[in-house]
Design an enzyme around this catalytic site. Structure first.
Site, mmCIF file in Angstrom:
data_model
loop_
_atom_site.group_PDB
_atom_site.id
_atom_site.type_symbol
_atom_site.label_atom_id
_atom_site.label_comp_id
_atom_site.label_asym_id
_atom_site.label_seq_id
_atom_site.Cartn_x
_atom_site.Cartn_y
_atom_site.Cartn_z
ATOM 1 N N TYR A 861 8.938 -0.986 -2.801
ATOM 2 C CA TYR A 861 7.806 -1.781 -1.879
ATOM 3 C C TYR A 861 6.201 -1.552 -2.001
ATOM 4 C CZ TYR A 861 12.149 -3.692 0.053
ATOM 5 O OH TYR A 861 13.191 -4.346 0.505
ATOM 6 N N ILE A 862 5.969 -0.245 -2.283
ATOM 7 C CA ILE A 862 4.542 -0.004 -2.389
ATOM 8 C C ILE A 862 4.324 -0.091 -3.915
ATOM 9 C CG2 ILE A 862 2.828 1.956 -2.248
ATOM 10 C CD1 ILE A 862 4.821 3.139 -0.239
#
Length: 903
Positions: A861-862
């Site tokens: 996600y990052i």
DNA sequence: CGCTAGGAGTCCGTCCGGTTCGA
DNA sequence: CTCGAACCGGACGGACTCCTAGC
């Protein structure tokens, strides 16, 4: 518009609770205002046209029966019937589940503008409303389509531009590469900073056009081109061009890495490869029948069976230690069902005389012998000498080597999972209804191979054939089969560090970044729609709010044969609790049956909406968003931005959060401190995404241990201070009394315990050493030392005990060491303080991490470029954040940004 | 000081779960 | 729409690595 005018009042249909269903498709103002009284049907003007076309027919108090949630699916498939049921007055008598169906099945119609007309007539008329609406829709879609087609072209052109630029920048890159190589040979730790600098410089000097501005380039390239685009090459053409360039690249020496991220070929393109070669899959070893003397017992008697059934028995028998499974009734039931079925198919079981034994009662089955056998094997394997283990591994590696890599468009790429999954008992997660069923051995005949036309097709195992050979360049999979438990498809695909996977990862984050440009508009839009008169729109807006704000997953419908978990669109009545004035409490099982629990504050409107969506007659088991499916939601989202779907919000919000945190962060101090800062930000993201993990079994003890170690150092530190006083009592005044005081968290009780512990530790150490020494002596043929010797040696520990006792009594500590000086002690103290600080940070980190899994958000996600930025900005080697495989996976990120990059 | 054992901690493969999209 | 198909995301546990104490 249509319809609603003809409506026949829905008079006939009554809500379960006896309310007359209203025909109004909208939420009237008064209703909205007086949400609580909303039971009163307001007859909204029928034909108000709604955005996106169809006038929806909704009733706020749409009847919601308490049907069992699981009936939903069926309901959707039996629409026609349901209509009738819906119209019939007898609805009240219908079983709850039926009623539920009604409400569900009404949905499509309602949305397509049907009104309260009797269902039958609705059905007949259904076409006209659709047609009537079409104009609206058509125009809208037309716009949408135009947009769509523009975009790809634009990006394609942009890509071409990039490609050209890329070539120009190539030389520069070569230089960089050289530099990198040089630097790579430098020692890691100290070299890291230098390395970074040189890299950065390199980037700045030579690449600045190419690296950081990449995205802006795309942007700028896009715009001018838009107008031109239309006549620009068709998708196909541009694809061909891409391929050509790709091929050019291939020509280069192996060493040259292909920087696809500067040449995104994926585009929306569907074609993923031109040539593809691979070696197929590796099958698990065949079943090795048990030795004759190892048998399952039934009713106390050893029984024999065909190898196929015996294998099933071993699946169970080998996991007797996993009580979690083996004592789960569903697991047992499913296993036993499959086991007996297998026996039936293979001729059953026989006792030692060859007589049939009917295996009917699980409780009479005894797998212990099987377990013991497997356990012994495990031990044996473990006990193998190091060299043997190595040899075996080398053998295996060699056998698998051909499968490890494939050739994708001529480039060597790692394959992710080339091993066919071995048979066993399906576990599933949470309370999976199918847990315990036998996952069957996959045969070559079930496997489809996807491979280049020109490539050599891998040979199936002797005497077998593949199910099918495909040459589908639009698929990224090399092989595929269907598993027997859920009918799920299993794919052999490339590893995460491959170009294709990297590209789609890159695209994912670029999409999230693009969302940044639209997010304000989207938020404004749903904010407005939170008050929409149409129930469906209002639900959709509310769902969007939740997804955006709390990172909920989309929440597809699930079947009865899956674990009972939900996401946003499938939230049920009981999963959301409303606490006035505006607190919402979520409590449900999400993906993987991980509990999602959160108490959040929402806007008044959202609160009101949720209240409305939960309104009676809805009750437990009913959908909160009964007018919304993930399909509709995603379709709506795609209107805002091409490719926008619910899950993009998770990526966006995670990366955006990280980005914001990093921007504001001023990380200083030692590397561990900086890492902790990073982890803290990481943790916030993980919490946002609800990435939980079960607290490890030993966490509490581990924390205690850590705490004791810290205290131990503190105690020693205190002793050092006391020693200062011993040699120079004047220091007390000089440094102030506080300096010599005991740390707050230490008290006499603890100290005494600790002292005892230290003494005991000494003791065991001495004893151990004594025993060892004796062993040695015996080995050498000498005699063992006498017990007296041990006692003598133990005197050291006794003295230590005495010393502590004395210290406690006198309240003072004698200086230790040779030539003690205040300076020496101070130096020691300094060191100890350092250790305490480090350990405390570790402890804090560990504690706050006990039930949060950082990995998933970091990996998925990052945006990895953010991590790279952190690494560069604060001068922490990237190795501290990305393991080797992650560095490979995120190669594109590591190489493409400088410290100024922004999400 | 270098080496080793072994235990803790990390890594990475495994394999299941969920989302998306288009036919 | 509904389902099939193809992908992404997720927790978990065994394997491997790393660290430290002890020699």
């Amino acid at each position: 518009m249509s319809s609603s005018d003809d409506d026949v009042p829905l008079a006939g249909s009554k809500k379960p609770n006896g309310h007359v269903i209203k025909s109004s498709s909208k939420i009237s103002k008064s209703q909205d205002k007086a949400m609580d009284d909303a039971q009163q049907p307001v007859n909204g003007a029928a034909g108000i046209s709604v955005r996106n076309g169809p006038v929806e027919e909704m009733e706020i108090d749409e009847p919601q029966t308490n049907g069992n949630a699981s009936s939903k699916r069926k309901a959707r498939t039996s629409t026609g019937k349901s209509y009738k049921e819906a119209t019939s007055d007898s609805e009240d008598d219908a079983p709850l589940s039926k009623k539920r169906r009604v409400s569900k099945s009404l949905k499509p119609d309602l949305e397509s503008d049907s009104d309260d007309a009797p269902l039958v007539s609705k059905k007949r008329n259904s076409k006209s409303p659709v047609v009537a609406k079409k104009p609206v829709k058509a125009s809208e879609t037309a716009i949408g389509e135009a947009d769509d087609s523009d975009a790809p072209l634009g990006t394609k052109l942009a890509k071409e531009k990039q490609r050209i630029e890329k070539k120009a920048a190539k030389d520069a890159k070569e230089i960089r590469k050289e530099e990198r190589k040089k630097n790579e040979n430098k020692p890691q730790t100290n070299g890291a900073a230098a390395k970074r600098k040189s890299l950065t410089n390199g980037v700045k000097k030579e690449d600045s056009d190419d690296d950081k501005p990449l995205s802006s380039k795309i942007k700028s390239a896009k715009k001018p081109e838009k107008s031109v685009k239309r006549e620009a090459s068709t998708p196909k053409k541009s694809k061909v061009k891409k391929e050509e360039t790709a091929e050019d690249e291939e020509a280069e020496e192996e060493e040259e890495e292909y920087k696809w991220w500067e040449d995104p070929t994926k585009g929306d393109g569907t074609k993923k490869w031109t040539t593809l070669e691979h070696a197929g899959v590796v099958f698990p070893p065949p079943y090795q029948p048990l030795p004759k003397n190892v048998k399952m017992r039934y009713d106390g008697q050893p029984v024999s069976m065909a190898p196929e059934s015996e294998e099933v028995a071993t699946f169970f028998g080998s996991m007797l230690n996993s009580t979690h499974n083996v004592e789960n009734p569903t697991f047992i039931k499913n296993f036993f069902e499959d086991f007996t079925k297998s026996l039936k198919e293979t001729g059953g079981a026989t006792d030692r005389d060859g007589n049939k034994v009917a295996i009917k009662d699980f409780k009479k089955c005894d797998f212990q012998a099987i377990f013991d056998y497997f356990d012994a094997q495990r031990m044996e394997k473990k006990a193998l000498p190091q060299s043997e283990k190595k040899r075996l591994k080398a053998e295996k590696d060699e056998a698998e080597a051909p499968y490890l890599y494939c050739k994708w468009d001529g480039r060597k790429q790692k394959v992710g999972n080339f091993r066919v999954e071995p048979p066993g008992l399906f576990r599933g997660r949470g309370e999976h209804p199918k847990t315990g069923h036998v996952k069957k051995r996959v045969k070559p005949e079930q496997i489809t191979i996807n491979i280049g036309k020109e490539a050599m097709v891998p040979h199936p195992p002797e005497g077998h054939r593949w199910k099918e050979i495909k040459h589908d360049p639009e698929g990224t999979w090399l092989a595929m089969w269907q598993e027997n438990i859920n009918g799920a498809y299993k794919y052999v695909m490339l590893a995460a560090n491959s170009d294709v996977k990297g590209q789609s990862d890159f695209n994912k984050f670029e999409k999230a970044r693009e969302l940044k440009k639209h997010i304000d508009h989207i938020r404004d839009h749903y904010e407005k729609e939170l008050k929409d008169e149409l129930m469906a729109n209002r639900q959709r807006a509310t769902a969007m709010y939740l997804i955006d704000r709390f990172a909920l997953r989309a929440g597809n419908e699930k079947g009865d044969d899956e674990a009972d978990t939900v996401g946003c669109c499938s939230l049920k009545f009981e999963h959301v609790t409303l606490r006035p004035p505006n607190t919402v409490i979520f409590d449900f099982l999400g993906k993987d049956s991980i509990r999602f629990y959160d108490e959040v504050e929402v806007t008044a409107q959202v609160f009101k909406n949720l209240k409305l969506f939960k309104k009676s007659p809805k009750a437990e088991g009913d959908d909160i968003f009964d007018r919304l499916t993930t399909g509709q939601l995603n379709k709506h989202l795609s209107n805002f931005m091409k490719g926008l779907t619910a899950k993009v919000f998770r990526t966006y919000n995670a990366s955006f959060t990280m980005s914001t945190l990093l921007r504001e962060m001023k990380s200083v101090g030692t590397i561990p401190e900086k890492i902790k800062d990073y982890n803290e930000a990481n943790r916030k993201v993980a919490i946002l995404c609800n990435h939980k993990r079960t607290v490890t079994a030993g966490h509490e003890t581990q924390m205690e241990k850590l705490g004791d170690r810290i205290k131990g150092v503190k105690y020693q530190k205190w002793r050092q201070k006391q020693m200062i006083l011993d040699i120079d009592p004047k220091q007390k005044k000089k440094r102030g009394e506080a300096f010599f005081e005991l740390d707050d968290d230490l008290d006499q009780g603890w100290i005494q315990e600790h002292q005892a512990y230290l003494v005991e530790e000494q003791r065991t150490k001495i004893e151990k050493k004594f025993a060892k020494d004796n062993e040695k002596l015996v080995a050498e043929g000498s005699k063992e030392m006498k017990h007296k010797e041990l006692e003598q040696r133990l005197e050291v520990a006794d003295e230590l005990a005495k010393k502590y006792k004395l210290e406690n009594k006198r309240g003072k500590v004698d200086a230790e060491g040779k030539g003690p000086t205040v300076e020496k002690f101070l130096a020691n103290i300094e060191k100890m303080e350092q250790r305490i600080a480090t350990m405390s940070i570790q402890a804090e980190d560990k504690e706050s991490n006990k039930e949060v899994a950082l990995g998933t958000s970091k990996i998925n996600y990052i945006d990895p470029r953010l991590t790279v930025v952190f690494s560069k900005k604060f001068d922490v080697p990237i190795e501290k954040f990305f393991s080797k495989t992650l560095r490979e996976k995120f190669d594109w990120a590591i190489k493409s940004v400088g410290e100024d990059w922004e999400f």
